[in-house]
Motif scaffolding. Structure first.
Motif, PDB file in Angstrom:
ATOM      1  N   ASP A  74      -3.962 -15.990   0.123  1.00  0.00           N
ATOM      2  CA  ASP A  74      -3.626 -14.601   0.467  1.00  0.00           C
ATOM      3  C   ASP A  74      -3.650 -13.743  -0.796  1.00  0.00           C
ATOM      4  N   THR A  75      -3.837 -12.439  -0.615  1.00  0.00           N
ATOM      5  CA  THR A  75      -3.922 -11.526  -1.754  1.00  0.00           C
ATOM      6  C   THR A  75      -2.538 -11.199  -2.301  1.00  0.00           C
ATOM      7  N   LEU A  76      -2.411 -11.268  -3.623  1.00  0.00           N
ATOM      8  CA  LEU A  76      -1.197 -10.843  -4.311  1.00  0.00           C
ATOM      9  C   LEU A  76      -1.495  -9.540  -5.036  1.00  0.00           C
ATOM     10  N   GLU A  77      -0.692  -8.510  -4.795  1.00  0.00           N
ATOM     11  CA  GLU A  77      -0.853  -7.228  -5.479  1.00  0.00           C
ATOM     12  C   GLU A  77       0.234  -7.075  -6.538  1.00  0.00           C
ATOM     13  N   ILE A  78      -0.161  -6.717  -7.756  1.00  0.00           N
ATOM     14  CA  ILE A  78       0.779  -6.427  -8.841  1.00  0.00           C
ATOM     15  C   ILE A  78       0.985  -4.923  -8.872  1.00  0.00           C
ATOM     16  N   VAL A  81       5.826  -7.057  -7.001  1.00  0.00           N
ATOM     17  CA  VAL A  81       4.557  -7.490  -6.413  1.00  0.00           C
ATOM     18  C   VAL A  81       4.625  -7.280  -4.904  1.00  0.00           C
ATOM     19  N   ARG A  82       3.445  -7.227  -4.295  1.00  0.00           N
ATOM     20  CA  ARG A  82       3.361  -7.157  -2.830  1.00  0.00           C
ATOM     21  C   ARG A  82       2.565  -8.366  -2.348  1.00  0.00           C
ATOM     22  N   PHE A  83       3.155  -9.100  -1.391  1.00  0.00           N
ATOM     23  CA  PHE A  83       2.541 -10.346  -0.947  1.00  0.00           C
ATOM     24  C   PHE A  83       2.822 -10.538   0.539  1.00  0.00           C
ATOM     25  N   ASP A 107       2.617  -1.210 -10.313  1.00  0.00           N
ATOM     26  CA  ASP A 107       2.995  -0.551 -11.555  1.00  0.00           C
ATOM     27  C   ASP A 107       4.409   0.009 -11.435  1.00  0.00           C
ATOM     28  N   GLN A 108       4.831   0.799 -12.405  1.00  0.00           N
ATOM     29  CA  GLN A 108       6.197   1.313 -12.399  1.00  0.00           C
ATOM     30  C   GLN A 108       6.427   2.354 -11.319  1.00  0.00           C
ATOM     31  N   GLY A 109       5.337   2.837 -10.707  1.00  0.00           N
ATOM     32  CA  GLY A 109       5.457   3.738  -9.565  1.00  0.00           C
ATOM     33  C   GLY A 109       5.236   3.029  -8.245  1.00  0.00           C
ATOM     34  N   ASP A 110       5.280   1.691  -8.266  1.00  0.00           N
ATOM     35  CA  ASP A 110       5.091   0.847  -7.086  1.00  0.00           C
ATOM     36  C   ASP A 110       3.717   0.990  -6.462  1.00  0.00           C
ATOM     37  N   GLN A 111       2.714   1.308  -7.291  1.00  0.00           N
ATOM     38  CA  GLN A 111       1.335   1.362  -6.834  1.00  0.00           C
ATOM     39  C   GLN A 111       0.579   0.141  -7.370  1.00  0.00           C
ATOM     40  N   PRO A 112      -0.285  -0.490  -6.562  1.00  0.00           N
ATOM     41  CA  PRO A 112      -0.992  -1.687  -7.029  1.00  0.00           C
ATOM     42  C   PRO A 112      -2.048  -1.352  -8.082  1.00  0.00           C
ATOM     43  N   PHE A 113      -2.102  -2.171  -9.152  1.00  0.00           N
ATOM     44  CA  PHE A 113      -3.161  -2.011 -10.143  1.00  0.00           C
ATOM     45  C   PHE A 113      -3.964  -3.298 -10.327  1.00  0.00           C
ATOM     46  N   LEU A 114      -3.485  -4.412  -9.747  1.00  0.00           N
ATOM     47  CA  LEU A 114      -4.224  -5.669  -9.740  1.00  0.00           C
ATOM     48  C   LEU A 114      -4.113  -6.305  -8.360  1.00  0.00           C
ATOM     49  N   ARG A 115      -5.212  -6.909  -7.904  1.00  0.00           N
ATOM     50  CA  ARG A 115      -5.218  -7.714  -6.693  1.00  0.00           C
ATOM     51  C   ARG A 115      -5.766  -9.090  -7.068  1.00  0.00           C
ATOM     52  N   ILE A 116      -4.918 -10.103  -6.941  1.00  0.00           N
ATOM     53  CA  ILE A 116      -5.283 -11.454  -7.381  1.00  0.00           C
ATOM     54  C   ILE A 116      -5.453 -12.352  -6.164  1.00  0.00           C
ATOM     55  N   GLY A 117      -6.670 -12.829  -5.954  1.00  0.00           N
ATOM     56  CA  GLY A 117      -6.984 -13.740  -4.868  1.00  0.00           C
ATOM     57  C   GLY A 117      -7.355 -13.023  -3.586  1.00  0.00           C
TER      58      GLY A 117
END
Length: 332
Positions: A73-77, A165-167, A79-89
């Motif tokens: 499944d995709t893991l989103e990292i 993170v968002r998962f 930022d400090q504003g709770d916006q994704p800047f990386l999507r891993i997998g």
């Protein structure tokens, strides 16, 4: 977790343990006389909802975090504003090129992001695998104020850190804390000559400690081999993976006594084992060792020796050059 994923995770954990044992941070001023290597980040246990993620802290020129996503499944990292800047997998890693957090995460030191880091999200694949390592601003230690050690204390808590993170549709945090350890005597620092990268998208960082060394991060498609003290194949870097020659005489000296990849004395020729699946690896290199006593005046920095490490890049030998310097510690 499935048996296959758990097996892969245990193998990666062994490599992660080796990397953490080998690596030590470089030395830079953090706050007054406090040095960055005296403030070490540690990792909390991951929440059960993040089972299947391998998370490492890598002590390079600045603390770096690495995540290997084995879940499918995709893991989103965020930022400090709770916006994704990386999507891993699950099959690749993608970065939001419009995010200032992504551009800042590419460097050990704080840099201004490019003017193009603005506007609507622009996602681009940055790696073909479900793993990525980055310098998160929430792990930076410069400017931290540390508490005073009491007589009976070896280390004290400085502060906590957290990366949201968002998962699987829910938000969680990868978290930990910073510990400060006093250093009354000082230590040795590895200094690198300018322009030491052996290939494109490859970075070389200094390691510090009683036995200094180097950390190499291969973010591109380069393949090269670091040669050892007897000109033997020592560490091999290929895209997305690092292998160690367990029969290398250099590894006999550099390997920690409790390393899961102990030196192998039997057989002829190299015996390769996976040491990292994130493209980065650090070791305490005997060529950077200082065999004598510290300088007579331990209160002042002093260069105590020069060294070089040969690297074979497609049949051409390139040298990583540097020096070893004594650096007095806090109160040293």
């Amino acid at each position: 977790m499935t048996r296959q994923i758990r097996s892969r995770l245990l193998g990666c954990l062994a490599a992660a343990t080796l990397l953490l044992l080998m690596a030590s941070p470089a030395i830079y001023a953090a706050d007054g006389d406090v040095l960055v290597w005296q403030i070490r980040p540690s990792l909390d246990r991951l929440p059960p909802a993040l089972d299947g993620l391998l998370v490492q802290l890598q002590q390079t020129a600045s603390p770096r975090i690495a995540v290997h996503n084995l879940t499918g499944d995709t893991l989103e990292i965020l930022d400090q504003g709770d916006q994704p800047f990386l999507r891993i997998g699950p099959h690749e890693t993608a970065a939001n090129l419009a995010s200032t957090a992504f551009h800042r995460s590419r460097y050990a030191e704080d840099r201004q992001p490019p003017a193009s880091a603005a506007g609507e999200p622009r996602w681009q694949r940055v790696d073909n695998g479900p793993a990525w390592a980055w310098f998160d601003s929430r792990l930076r230690v410069d400017g931290m104020t540390v508490p005073t050690l009491r007589e009976y204390e070896d280390e004290v808590l400085v502060q906590r850190w957290a990366i949201p993170v968002r998962f699987r549709g829910e938000e969680h945090i990868i978290s930990g804390y910073f510990l400060y350890r006093d250093a009354p005597n000082g230590l040795y620092r590895t200094r690198l000559a300018p322009d030491q990268a052996p290939a494109d998208n490859v970075s070389v960082y200094p390691l510090a400690g009683l036995v200094p060394g180097v950390f190499i991060a291969n973010r591109g498609n380069a393949s090269f081999t670091v040669l050892g003290i007897e000109n033997e194949p020592f560490v091999r870097f290929i895209p997305g993976k690092v292998l160690i020659n367990r029969r290398s005489p250099t590894w006999r000296i550099a390997a920690p006594s409790d390393s899961p990849l102990r030196h192998d004395d039997g057989g002829e020729g190299p015996k390769w084992a996976v040491a990292s699946t994130t493209g980065g690896f650090g070791w305490r290199d005997p060529r950077a060792f200082h065999q004598g006593d510290p300088p007579a005046d331990r209160r002042q920095p002093a260069v105590v020796g020069d060294w070089s490490i040969p690297v074979d890049v497609e049949g051409e030998t390139i040298e990583i050059r540097g020096s070893t310097e004594w650096l007095p510690g806090h109160g040293g």
